[in-house]
Design an enzyme around this catalytic site. Structure first.
Site, PDB file in Angstrom:
ATOM      1  N   TYR A  43       0.844  -1.197   0.000  1.00 27.89           N
ATOM      2  CA  TYR A  43       0.000   0.000   0.000  1.00 27.89           C
ATOM      3  C   TYR A  43       0.882   1.251   0.000  1.00 27.89           C
ATOM      4  O   TYR A  43       0.696   2.168  -0.802  1.00 27.89           O
ATOM      5  CB  TYR A  43      -0.929  -0.004   1.228  1.00 27.89           C
ATOM      6  N   ASP A  44       1.860   1.252   0.892  1.00 25.16           N
ATOM      7  CA  ASP A  44       2.737   2.426   1.010  1.00 25.16           C
ATOM      8  C   ASP A  44       3.445   2.720  -0.300  1.00 25.16           C
ATOM      9  O   ASP A  44       3.574   3.864  -0.708  1.00 25.16           O
ATOM     10  CB  ASP A  44       3.800   2.207   2.098  1.00 25.16           C
ATOM     11  N   GLU A 123     -32.478   0.987  13.948  1.00 28.31           N
ATOM     12  CA  GLU A 123     -31.023   1.218  13.878  1.00 28.31           C
ATOM     13  C   GLU A 123     -30.571   1.701  15.244  1.00 28.31           C
ATOM     14  O   GLU A 123     -31.360   2.298  15.976  1.00 28.31           O
ATOM     15  CB  GLU A 123     -30.711   2.319  12.849  1.00 28.31           C
ATOM     16  N   LYS A 125     -28.915   4.284  17.681  1.00 29.18           N
ATOM     17  CA  LYS A 125     -28.733   5.739  17.619  1.00 29.18           C
ATOM     18  C   LYS A 125     -27.327   6.045  18.136  1.00 29.18           C
ATOM     19  O   LYS A 125     -27.032   5.884  19.320  1.00 29.18           O
ATOM     20  CB  LYS A 125     -29.790   6.435  18.474  1.00 29.18           C
ATOM     21  N   ASP A 127     -24.210   8.104  19.282  1.00 30.38           N
ATOM     22  CA  ASP A 127     -24.086   9.377  19.995  1.00 30.38           C
ATOM     23  C   ASP A 127     -22.881  10.151  19.461  1.00 30.38           C
ATOM     24  O   ASP A 127     -21.812  10.160  20.051  1.00 30.38           O
ATOM     25  CB  ASP A 127     -23.924   9.081  21.493  1.00 30.38           C
ATOM     26  N   ARG A 146     -24.085  19.549  10.862  1.00 27.81           N
ATOM     27  CA  ARG A 146     -25.527  19.771  10.889  1.00 27.81           C
ATOM     28  C   ARG A 146     -25.827  21.238  11.198  1.00 27.81           C
ATOM     29  O   ARG A 146     -26.754  21.816  10.635  1.00 27.81           O
ATOM     30  CB  ARG A 146     -26.152  18.872  11.961  1.00 27.81           C
ATOM     31  N   GLU A 183     -23.625   9.621  10.857  1.00 27.99           N
ATOM     32  CA  GLU A 183     -23.115  10.104  12.138  1.00 27.99           C
ATOM     33  C   GLU A 183     -21.604   9.884  12.213  1.00 27.99           C
ATOM     34  O   GLU A 183     -21.125   8.762  12.035  1.00 27.99           O
ATOM     35  CB  GLU A 183     -23.813   9.305  13.243  1.00 27.99           C
ATOM     36  N   TYR A 235     -26.462   6.583   7.244  1.00 22.19           N
ATOM     37  CA  TYR A 235     -27.815   6.060   7.429  1.00 22.19           C
ATOM     38  C   TYR A 235     -28.881   6.554   6.456  1.00 22.19           C
ATOM     39  O   TYR A 235     -29.967   6.006   6.421  1.00 22.19           O
ATOM     40  CB  TYR A 235     -28.319   6.210   8.873  1.00 22.19           C
ATOM     41  N   LYS A 303     -37.553   3.728  12.119  1.00 22.30           N
ATOM     42  CA  LYS A 303     -37.954   4.419  10.896  1.00 22.30           C
ATOM     43  C   LYS A 303     -38.956   3.574  10.135  1.00 22.30           C
ATOM     44  O   LYS A 303     -38.780   2.348  10.036  1.00 22.30           O
ATOM     45  CB  LYS A 303     -36.732   4.659   9.988  1.00 22.30           C
ATOM     46  N   LYS A 327     -35.248   6.350  23.196  1.00 19.04           N
ATOM     47  CA  LYS A 327     -33.994   6.585  23.927  1.00 19.04           C
ATOM     48  C   LYS A 327     -33.832   5.643  25.129  1.00 19.04           C
ATOM     49  O   LYS A 327     -34.811   5.240  25.754  1.00 19.04           O
ATOM     50  CB  LYS A 327     -33.960   8.032  24.445  1.00 19.04           C
ATOM     51  N   CYS A 424      -1.293  29.616  46.696  1.00 23.44           N
ATOM     52  CA  CYS A 424      -0.168  30.511  46.974  1.00 23.44           C
ATOM     53  C   CYS A 424      -0.607  31.927  47.353  1.00 23.44           C
ATOM     54  O   CYS A 424       0.200  32.745  47.775  1.00 23.44           O
ATOM     55  CB  CYS A 424       0.783  30.576  45.777  1.00 23.44           C
ATOM     56  N   CYS A 439      -3.651  30.554  37.819  1.00 24.03           N
ATOM     57  CA  CYS A 439      -2.625  31.124  38.679  1.00 24.03           C
ATOM     58  C   CYS A 439      -1.361  31.144  37.814  1.00 24.03           C
ATOM     59  O   CYS A 439      -1.023  30.134  37.196  1.00 24.03           O
ATOM     60  CB  CYS A 439      -2.403  30.234  39.898  1.00 24.03           C
ATOM     61  N   CYS A 444       4.211  28.984  42.501  1.00 24.12           N
ATOM     62  CA  CYS A 444       3.050  28.513  43.275  1.00 24.12           C
ATOM     63  C   CYS A 444       3.263  27.034  43.605  1.00 24.12           C
ATOM     64  O   CYS A 444       3.541  26.227  42.706  1.00 24.12           O
ATOM     65  CB  CYS A 444       1.774  28.690  42.464  1.00 24.12           C
TER      66      CYS A 444
HETATM   67  S1  IVH Z   1     -31.922   9.539  11.218  1.00 22.30           S
HETATM   68  C1  IVH Z   1     -34.584  12.882   9.635  1.00 22.30           C
HETATM   69  N1  IVH Z   1     -30.473   7.568  12.165  1.00 22.30           N
HETATM   70  O1  IVH Z   1     -29.638  11.479  16.147  1.00 22.30           O
HETATM   71  C2  IVH Z   1     -33.858  11.728  10.231  1.00 22.30           C
HETATM   72  N2  IVH Z   1     -30.211   9.711  13.125  1.00 22.30           N
HETATM   73  O2  IVH Z   1     -31.517  13.054  17.783  1.00 22.30           O
HETATM   74  C3  IVH Z   1     -32.686  12.155  10.988  1.00 22.30           C
HETATM   75  N3  IVH Z   1     -28.507   9.812  14.897  1.00 22.30           N
HETATM   76  O3  IVH Z   1     -29.602  14.434  14.276  1.00 22.30           O
HETATM   77  C4  IVH Z   1     -31.751  11.246  11.491  1.00 22.30           C
HETATM   78  N4  IVH Z   1     -27.914   7.706  14.803  1.00 22.30           N
HETATM   79  O4  IVH Z   1     -27.430  13.054  14.374  1.00 22.30           O
HETATM   80  C5  IVH Z   1     -30.774   8.876  12.248  1.00 22.30           C
HETATM   81  N5  IVH Z   1     -29.235   5.725  12.884  1.00 22.30           N
HETATM   82  C6  IVH Z   1     -29.530   7.037  12.963  1.00 22.30           C
HETATM   83  C7  IVH Z   1     -28.893   7.887  13.890  1.00 22.30           C
HETATM   84  C8  IVH Z   1     -29.263   9.229  13.940  1.00 22.30           C
HETATM   85  C9  IVH Z   1     -27.693   8.881  15.394  1.00 22.30           C
HETATM   86  C10 IVH Z   1     -28.520  11.233  15.343  1.00 22.30           C
HETATM   87  C11 IVH Z   1     -28.588  12.251  14.238  1.00 22.30           C
HETATM   88  C12 IVH Z   1     -29.801  13.094  14.530  1.00 22.30           C
HETATM   89  C13 IVH Z   1     -29.988  12.833  15.986  1.00 22.30           C
HETATM   90  C14 IVH Z   1     -31.409  13.099  16.406  1.00 22.30           C
END
Ligand code: IVH
Length: 692
Positions: A43-44, A123, A125, A127, A146, A183, A235, A303, A327, A424, A439, A444
């Site tokens: 690769y290098d 899916e 979520k 963070d 965003r 994300e 996503y 979704k 959540k 101090c 400080c 100190c």
């Molecule tokens: S869908 C219109 N899918 O969660 C649909 N969001 O609290 C928008 N996030 O702003 C997002 N994992 O930054 C979607 N599998 C996932 C996600 C995801 C994390 C975040 C995303 C969104 C925030 C909303």
């Protein structure tokens, strides 16, 4: 002749294209599939070949070339961009009842357009921080944050450094334009590593991986971003209205497959569910398993699978009607701020700490939380006696999220940071562009104590047996005022210290003597210069092989070191301007510490007699090598590259357009080299035994 040239350049162009393809595939297998097929060395080699072609034929450099992933010179600011399609946020649900209520709501909106069966995609979520990526004809042309959903910032330079984001989509006949959303996040181990480095460098810690990811994405120096191993899960795909795409997916589930096929990393932990009961099962399955993932998640995104039903439902002011975030309860708990104390760290940072009534959180007892700085206290209006919500996630330091103002009693006491250092007694300062109060009294005891403990620590001079206990004693007895004083201590001095026996004294003297053999890198790190953690110390020490070279370097020269940005170079330069620090260096030198070392000594590069120990100056534009590349190669062979010609210079490497430096070399009778001559010397360093 022209024809020959043309066919040559089309060969080169073809080769460049081929190399890009090979490298892209190898990188995809390595980073996205986690199943490498190409040897690193291969690769290098291919990468260097492509780099050379692009340098020689700048017209062949393309935005989707793998060479674009290493970052560019720092940007001065990011530009705002309006999103073509807003980035909506998600409505939250915290339990089954809220999830059912959501289903009832969207069913009311869709009325008679509801198909017989409705599938849901679940899916995880992630963070992290949402990104929108624009591809034109399959090539990444822009990456934005965003922002507020309507407008974000153009961070394309940084986005290119994320290895799991393809620079070119592996889609046949890509449409003119499409947008991918997903994300960006920092894996937990990378997050922990960044915080260790920040702690070493005396910088404020990131509270959680989300802040660290967002902070990294907004870092102006993309070379630093490239080193941070940000990752990305895609996503959503958005086709602009009217775009017709072959095999375009008609469902979210199909969309995720499309994204995978296009070269993205898509989270494999997903499920196609036929009822909310199955959704609830997915949520329950992950409620504990998510703690075993190498990144943080805070819920499940549900979704509606059918894109046409999604379209029917549309959006409210803020959210899509066709998705919801289910959540997980945050690891938060209410408790009382019993007191606010103040800690003075090694860098003089005066940090307020909340002393909390102990509370159980994420399996541990939390009794303290950082309050960061006075802006943070003011913003949340935290007072002694307040009931606050504290949060802790994973390995992360607990923090106060908010005050339960409704519980405010008359007895709360507002808190002001002291105007004088609690250790101090000297006045503290509030630098204009920093939130941190400091400080700045270099004597100190808190700063001294921090400096001494850091000097003795494992990653620095590694002085066995010298911990806080003895440091406290030395300071209270006035035995040491700087780290250099440690080396003036005698056994007789040491045995005066309470509970220090002859044996301990002897051991400590031995350990101090041994520390004199520690390499220059560690000494530099041990000095505790702001922003110079162990990694930066190594980069600097490999480049500036003597303390004098570093001391006399201008901030611009320091910044030429790969990976060292303006903030670091300023900090190092300023440190060396302080007279007390100059005295310290001199005393360390007299004590016999290593204030010089070898270039790249730790990476095992082969040294070359013609180059090792020699000083080079580069001037003008070289025919094939970039300035940085020439420099790195000289350094790898043990040479030193400086910015100006003096009697100490051994060689001046001369390229086109060389000016005063060449004149000076002539005047001083210093040997001049062409690039070809330099390369001839360098080849010796790769194959030392090769006959002439
Ligand atoms: S869908 C219109 N899918 O969660 C649909 N969001 O609290 C928008 N996030 O702003 C997002 N994992 O930054 C979607 N599998 C996932 C996600 C995801 C994390 C975040 C995303 C969104 C925030 C909303």
């Amino acid at each position: 002749m022209e024809d020959v040239n043309q066919s040559m350049s089309s060969d080169v162009s073809q080769r460049a294209q081929e190399l890009r393809k090979l490298l892209q595939q190898a990188s995809y297998e390595y980073y996205v599939l986690d199943a490498p097929t190409m040897e690193d060395a291969v690769y290098d080699q291919l990468y260097r070949e492509l780099q050379t072609i692009e340098e020689q034929h700048s017209e062949l450099a393309t935005p989707d070339s793998p060479t674009q992933r290493v970052g560019e010179k720092p940007a001065t600011q990011f530009h705002s961009v309006r999103h073509n399609i807003p980035l909506y946020s998600l409505e939250n649900a915290f339990n089954q009842a809220e999830l059912t209520a959501w289903e009832q709501r969207w069913r009311r909106v869709a009325e008679d357009e509801i198909p017989e069966s409705v599938d849901y995609v679940c899916e995880l979520k992630i963070d992290g921080s949402a990104l929108a990526l624009t591809y034109e004809h399959g090539v990444l042309i822009r990456g934005t944050t965003r922002g507020n959903g309507i407008e974000g910032e153009d961070i394309t330079q940084n986005v290119r450094t994320i290895r799991t984001i393809p620079l070119r989509l592996t889609v046949a006949n890509p449409p003119e334009r499409l947008e991918i959303r997903g994300e960006a996040f920092l894996p937990l181990d990378v997050f922990a590593h960044i915080n260790v480095e920040r702690e070493e460098a005396g910088d404020a810690l990131f509270a959680n991986p989300r802040n660290a990811a967002a902070g990294t994405l907004r870092q102006l120096d993309s070379r630093i971003v490239a080193k941070r191993r940000l990752d990305f899960f895609a996503y959503t795909i958005q086709f602009p209205d009217g775009t017709v795409v072959e095999n375009a997916p008609d469902s979210q589930w199909g969309g995720l497959k499309f994204l995978e096929a296009a070269g993205f990393r898509v989270n494999p932990n997903r499920r196609l569910c036929t009822s909310l009961g199955e959704v609830a099962a997915f949520y329950d399955d992950w409620s504990s398993d998510r703690h075993n993932l190498p990144y943080l998640t805070d819920g499940v995104v549900v979704k509606i699978n059918s894109l046409s039903l999604q379209q029917t439902l549309g959006f409210t002011q803020k959210f899509p009607r066709w998705a919801i975030a289910l959540k997980y309860p945050a690891e938060e708990a209410p408790t009382i701020v019993e007191n606010i104390s103040v800690n003075v760290g090694r860098t003089g940072a005066v940090t307020p700490l909340a002393e909390l009534r102990p509370v159980q959180l994420a399996g541990t007892t939390v009794s303290r939380a950082t309050l960061h700085n006075r802006d943070f206290i003011a913003e949340l209006d935290i007072r002694i006696g307040d009931t606050v919500i504290v949060r802790k996630a994973g390995e992360i330091i607990p923090e106060v999220v908010r005050v339960l103002k409704e519980l405010l009693s008359a007895e709360t006491v507002p808190f002001e940071l002291p105007t004088h250092c609690p250790v101090c007694g000297q006045p503290v300062v509030q630098p204009k562009d920093e939130a941190v109060t400091r400080c700045i009294n270099t004597s100190c005891p808190a700063i001294l104590k921090g400096a001494l403990v850091h000097w003795a620590s494992r990653g620095a001079l590694d002085i066995n047996g010298l911990g806080e206990k003895w440091v406290d004693q030395f300071l209270s007895r006035g035995m040491v005022h700087t780290v250099a004083d440690l080396y003036a201590l005698s056994e007789e001095d040491l045995v005066q210290v309470e509970r220090m026996g002859n044996k301990s004294a002897q051991n400590l003297i031995n350990a101090l003597n041994e520390s004199k053999q520690q390499p220059w890198t560690r000494v530099l790190y041990g000095l505790g210069i702001r922003h110079v953690g162990s990694v930066n110390a190594q980069l600097l020490a490999e480049h500036f092989t003597t303390v004098e070279a570093l001391h006399t370097a201008s901030p611009e020269e320091i910044e030429t070191v790969y990976g060292i940005g303006p903030e670091i170079s300023q900090s190092v330069h300023q440190w060396f301007q302080v007279p007390a620090n100059q005295v310290l260096i001199q005393r360390l030198q007299e004590a016999g510490l290593q204030l010089e070392g070898d270039a790249l000594a730790s990476s095992g590069n082969k040294q070359n007699e013609a180059i090792a120990g020699k000083t080079f100056v580069l001037t003008g534009t070289l025919p094939t090598l970039k300035r940085d590349e020439a420099k790195t190669r000289i350094q790898q062979a043990g040479g030193k590259v400086t910015g100006s010609v003096s009697k100490k210079t051994d060689y001046v490497v001369v390229g086109e357009g060389a000016g005063s430096k060449q004149e000076k070399a002539e005047k001083l009778g210093i040997k001049q080299l062409s690039e070809a001559q330099l390369l001839a010397l360098l080849i010796d360093s790769v194959e030392p035994d090769q006959p002439e």
